[in-house]
Design a protein around this motif. Sequence first.
Motif, PDB file in Angstrom:
ATOM      1  N   THR A 181      38.750 146.453  92.973  1.00 56.73           N
ATOM      2  CA  THR A 181      39.698 147.194  92.557  1.00 56.73           C
ATOM      3  C   THR A 181      41.175 147.839  91.613  1.00 56.73           C
ATOM      4  O   THR A 181      41.323 148.370  90.853  1.00 56.73           O
ATOM      5  CB  THR A 181      40.441 147.720  94.306  1.00 56.73           C
ATOM      6  N   ASN A 182      41.279 146.033  91.504  1.00 53.34           N
ATOM      7  CA  ASN A 182      42.045 145.751  90.679  1.00 53.34           C
ATOM      8  C   ASN A 182      41.759 145.416  89.368  1.00 53.34           C
ATOM      9  O   ASN A 182      42.541 145.346  87.936  1.00 53.34           O
ATOM     10  CB  ASN A 182      42.816 144.743  90.656  1.00 53.34           C
ATOM     11  N   GLY A 183      40.026 145.385  89.017  1.00 54.19           N
ATOM     12  CA  GLY A 183      39.481 145.170  88.229  1.00 54.19           C
ATOM     13  C   GLY A 183      40.008 143.619  86.929  1.00 54.19           C
ATOM     14  O   GLY A 183      39.928 142.849  85.906  1.00 54.19           O
ATOM     15  N   GLY A 184      40.088 142.829  88.165  1.00 53.46           N
ATOM     16  CA  GLY A 184      40.377 141.637  87.331  1.00 53.46           C
ATOM     17  C   GLY A 184      39.098 140.403  88.114  1.00 53.46           C
ATOM     18  O   GLY A 184      39.540 139.131  87.442  1.00 53.46           O
ATOM     19  N   VAL A 185      37.965 140.975  88.074  1.00 54.15           N
ATOM     20  CA  VAL A 185      36.880 139.435  88.384  1.00 54.15           C
ATOM     21  C   VAL A 185      36.299 139.510  87.155  1.00 54.15           C
ATOM     22  O   VAL A 185      35.889 140.783  86.695  1.00 54.15           O
ATOM     23  CB  VAL A 185      36.399 139.931  89.751  1.00 54.15           C
ATOM     24  N   PHE A 186      35.739 138.550  87.345  1.00 59.89           N
ATOM     25  CA  PHE A 186      34.867 138.140  86.179  1.00 59.89           C
ATOM     26  C   PHE A 186      33.463 138.461  86.402  1.00 59.89           C
ATOM     27  O   PHE A 186      33.077 138.143  87.501  1.00 59.89           O
ATOM     28  CB  PHE A 186      34.803 136.366  85.700  1.00 59.89           C
ATOM     29  N   PRO A 187      32.203 138.979  85.855  1.00 59.64           N
ATOM     30  CA  PRO A 187      31.042 138.892  85.742  1.00 59.64           C
ATOM     31  C   PRO A 187      30.416 138.217  86.682  1.00 59.64           C
ATOM     32  O   PRO A 187      29.793 138.700  87.370  1.00 59.64           O
ATOM     33  CB  PRO A 187      30.244 139.826  85.408  1.00 59.64           C
ATOM     34  N   ASP A 188      30.366 136.931  86.250  1.00 59.50           N
ATOM     35  CA  ASP A 188      29.443 135.631  87.385  1.00 59.50           C
ATOM     36  C   ASP A 188      29.805 135.376  88.402  1.00 59.50           C
ATOM     37  O   ASP A 188      29.616 135.883  89.060  1.00 59.50           O
ATOM     38  CB  ASP A 188      29.202 134.185  85.714  1.00 59.50           C
ATOM     39  N   GLY A 206      37.929 144.301  80.417  1.00 62.25           N
ATOM     40  CA  GLY A 206      36.562 144.639  79.809  1.00 62.25           C
ATOM     41  C   GLY A 206      35.344 144.523  79.785  1.00 62.25           C
ATOM     42  O   GLY A 206      34.709 144.531  79.257  1.00 62.25           O
ATOM     43  N   MET A 207      35.359 143.864  81.546  1.00 60.74           N
ATOM     44  CA  MET A 207      33.953 144.140  81.715  1.00 60.74           C
ATOM     45  C   MET A 207      33.410 144.600  82.703  1.00 60.74           C
ATOM     46  O   MET A 207      32.387 144.551  83.637  1.00 60.74           O
ATOM     47  CB  MET A 207      34.108 142.228  82.446  1.00 60.74           C
ATOM     48  N   ALA A 208      33.603 146.221  82.725  1.00 62.56           N
ATOM     49  CA  ALA A 208      33.166 146.799  84.313  1.00 62.56           C
ATOM     50  C   ALA A 208      31.591 147.093  84.338  1.00 62.56           C
ATOM     51  O   ALA A 208      30.553 147.036  84.675  1.00 62.56           O
ATOM     52  CB  ALA A 208      34.191 148.311  84.085  1.00 62.56           C
ATOM     53  N   ALA A 209      31.215 147.316  82.842  1.00 61.46           N
ATOM     54  CA  ALA A 209      30.078 147.335  82.769  1.00 61.46           C
ATOM     55  C   ALA A 209      28.965 146.042  83.196  1.00 61.46           C
ATOM     56  O   ALA A 209      28.548 146.467  83.836  1.00 61.46           O
ATOM     57  CB  ALA A 209      29.611 148.334  81.650  1.00 61.46           C
TER      58      ALA A 209
END
Lengths: 578, 578
Positions: free
Chosen positions: A221-228, A255-258
């Motif tokens: 929700t906050n968009g703060g997680v890294f993909p790995d 900048g990593m949502a995709a």
Amino acid sequence: MYFLTAAQYLDARGAKKYTFAIMGAQNRNAGGAPDEGVPHGGAQGAVEILDTTLRDGAQGAGVSFSVHDMLAVARALDELGVRWIEAGNPGGGAKDMEFFARTGELKLKHAEIAAFGSTRRKGAAAADDELLRNLLAAGTRTVVVFGKSWDLHVAEVLHASLDENLAMIGDTIEFLKKNGRIVIFDAEHFFDGYAANADYALSCVRAAAAAGAERIVLCDTNGGVFPDDAALAVKAALAAASGVPLGIHAHNDCGMAAATSILAVKAGCSHVQGTLLGFGERCGNAALSEIIPNIELKLRRPCVAGGKLEHLFSIARTVAEIANVSIPDTMPYIGAAAFSHKAGMHADGILKTSRSFEHIDPHAVGNSRRFLMSEIGGRSAIAERVKKIEPSITKDSPVTTALIARLKRLEAEGWQFEGADGSFEIMVRRELGKYRSLFTIAAYRVTSEHPAGGRDTALSSNYCHAWVKVQVDGKQEIAAAEGDGPVNALDGALRRALQRFYPQLEQARLTDYKVRVIDGKDATAAKVRVLIESTDSIQTWTTVGVSTDIIDASHIALVDAMEYKIIADIERRFKVYL
Amino acid sequence: MYFLTAAQYLDARGAKKYTFAIMGAQNRNAGGAPDEGVPHGGAQGAVEILDTTLRDGAQGAGVSFSVHDMLAVARALDELGVRWIEAGNPGGGAKDMEFFARTGELKLKHAEIAAFGSTRRKGAAAADDELLRNLLAAGTRTVVVFGKSWDLHVAEVLHASLDENLAMIGDTIEFLKKNGRIVIFDAEHFFDGYAANADYALSCVRAAAAAGAERIVLCDTNGGVFPDDAALAVKAALAAASGVPLGIHAHNDCGMAAATSILAVKAGCSHVQGTLLGFGERCGNAALSEIIPNIELKLRRPCVAGGKLEHLFSIARTVAEIANVSIPDTMPYIGAAAFSHKAGMHADGILKTSRSFEHIDPHAVGNSRRFLMSEIGGRSAIAERVKKIEPSITKDSPVTTALIARLKRLEAEGWQFEGADGSFEIMVRRELGKYRSLFTIAAYRVTSEHPAGGRDTALSSNYCHAWVKVQVDGKQEIAAAEGDGPVNALDGALRRALQRFYPQLEQARLTDYKVRVIDGKDATAAKVRVLIESTDSIQTWTTVGVSTDIIDASHIALVDAMEYKIIADIERRFKVYL
């Protein structure tokens, strides 16, 4: 290939548990799509898409949809073939309810409308919860409910105990399922929750699974997680979900949502939520226009309707037009410059072997290669469009060269013909020498005044009127009209004057009117571009006008619109080519 | 803390091999930065940044820098504290050479200028290669050279043998090192090469390491790799590089350049290449404005000069101004909307605990939190904004309730205050009973006519004029103006009439004008919303107007704009609260 019937889908998943929920829902008419032809997540590696442009996307700064816009966006998304279109907000207003009531008009082919709400309030029975009753009143077969999965939020925002929150999740889902709904559970802040208290975040997933949710969606929700890190959490959630398909809902704050969405899919999610163009609060939601091609072309897993990926470029533009925003040229896959090449070296390499310098074939998403320093790209594209009007034209015809020169000059002045087929056709006819003038405007005058002189109205103290003098075959006609605005008055007067000569104009009407300021920095003296969409019973056409004066720009587009209608009508009626 | 001297750095790395190259380079004045105070990659977890806005960034559509611009960009990047600023192109033109000649003027504090070129041509000695001689002529202490590492490219683009390409890499690096340069080797298409022929891609890394390159940078030139796959390839390259620090250079064609860069760093890269704002060919290079905060705030590893991360927001705007582009509002970390909140629910949460709904503290990158006014915006968000005007207001004040009711009614009619701070403030003043009318418009009339009656011009056959009658303290004034369009004419007439009473309006001017058709389906009778941005020497404000008549909507926004200016001016000058 990946178009399964619901029965095949259920066989493939081997999950009989969900049969009733998916097959047996009562509310098939409320935005429900036929099961035939709908790609379902999880089956044979397919990934299903839920687009939330109308819900989370509408939270974006500057994004605002009327009910008419919402219906048009839903139509475009259905054309692409997403699985669900989410709309509405908890306790949503009259606009959302009108949208749900009218979704029947859409006759959806692929997608299904899903209404969005939250888990029941603390300390109340689900059946007594007004928000949940509103959610049912939306009348959709599928509902999405979000609930907390981060202990911090449960304590500091909800002020509830951890157990009470689990009960809120379970009760809500059970209540909605008792009411015949397919339930998608959005675990809000799942990744932050997992980092803070993995056991608790996973117990929220378990509670949703136990209550019978058909999908459990892990939200960043906050968009703060890294993909790995997200991928590791997805793997842990897979075990907790006991077979319920998992989804991913990412925001783009890092900048990593995709990337988060794709790595979550690789880790086991079979459902992806996002917005087609990345609209959404703050930095936006995951952009499906990036994710869908990544899944179909790179992971080689189907996710939209067969053959529709090639329409991504144009469907994205349709949605952008409705939202009245421009797609950034650099946007992956669908940007105008996404396959452009500036460096001489690269452009050369492309001609030797396109695989050398392009990660995919641009045509796979409906885009095309452009060389910025040369016209190679432009020429073929223009010839391609002219061919539709005059089949003998090729990219080497002299008329193509002349048209390119004219287009370049006009585009430098702010014109744009990509969305204006009507004006483009009239321009091509002129260039081909196959244009015959149908009327000329000898003069017009438009006046907007305040307060309204002789007009008696309490609602508006403003008043517009226009007169227009036209000339047809040496005869003159003058007509006047008043209107809600200067362009409306001008349209009325022009139409009235021309109908004496061309009565068929009565069938045509304007259906859309758009204005874009081309160069904002000069403020009110800037140029404006006006796009007008018209329709009769048979077809729809769009025309364009550019000027520093909005009334003049509108007048240019109105003239093209009426000329187009008259030409099309005569050609159709008399089977001639004017 | 992470500011090491070169000696400390070399000790930390324990890699005496590089001592000569880094300490002994001859050309300290050509853009060379002092070693003191420069964060170096690899040491104590620091990650070094190479910005290529001036080289790869300049390949982007619409990006073009003069020498003056290039120097200004370099100054801004140095201020931020990147390690290297890359410029130039193989065989670069006079502009690049002038830039290199003038870098001495810059007196760089943190960064060093690096010239860019390619490996020697096939079949020629490095010493005889004109491009390499040009590269040396740039006079920079550091040079970046790119070479092939994808067997397909070696065969189909270079038409060379695989061994010859390895020799080209080795020869080039040795030649540059003999000439006293620090050499950064960019392994072009490394990830595609690794996927096609891992052994060969790794042997290119080995060749560069053996020849003495100080950095080996793995490039995703086509932008097609996924971050997790990139991380695996980085791990393989680490072994092949025998201790030479590795870098990552990503492009955004899959929408994943930031993620690829970060996962590469986590996998072992200590050098990141990108462009501050993501400029670059096609979909752009990795945006350093996304990567730097991700590294510093999330990975907790230093990469720019100490304390400078807080200047990211303003330095990014400086570079955008030089390039004459706007930073998208939704851009991660630095966009104007990156920390904005629209949904009432969320805005409420933020005030309770900011960690709940923000992944970082916006001030860490120099940005700030914003609450957008909107139909779904909540009570807290509105109270927060009202507080800036009248500090005693809380979310439970009666005026907040009245304002919400008013906002709801206006938004249903198509108004939107989220971008219109000026109009919002005037509305709040009215609601607080602290509004005093400064003028009224008794009447206006705007006329747009064609052809221009008495006007002699070959360029335009259109003509607009307006008159406005205003009333101030019982006195009337009438003024007229002509303009490029009806709104321009109205603005001129209104300004002229009011200046008799409020001469300070002369300082204000309109800087942006936006129009949006609110409900397109009614075409020219639809409502329009006009947003006007104004500025004086001190501040910028935006006002809004809505009407079916674009001239009326503009008139409403113009009146607010002028009232705002007059109020602000009087309050500033007389230190009173009107």
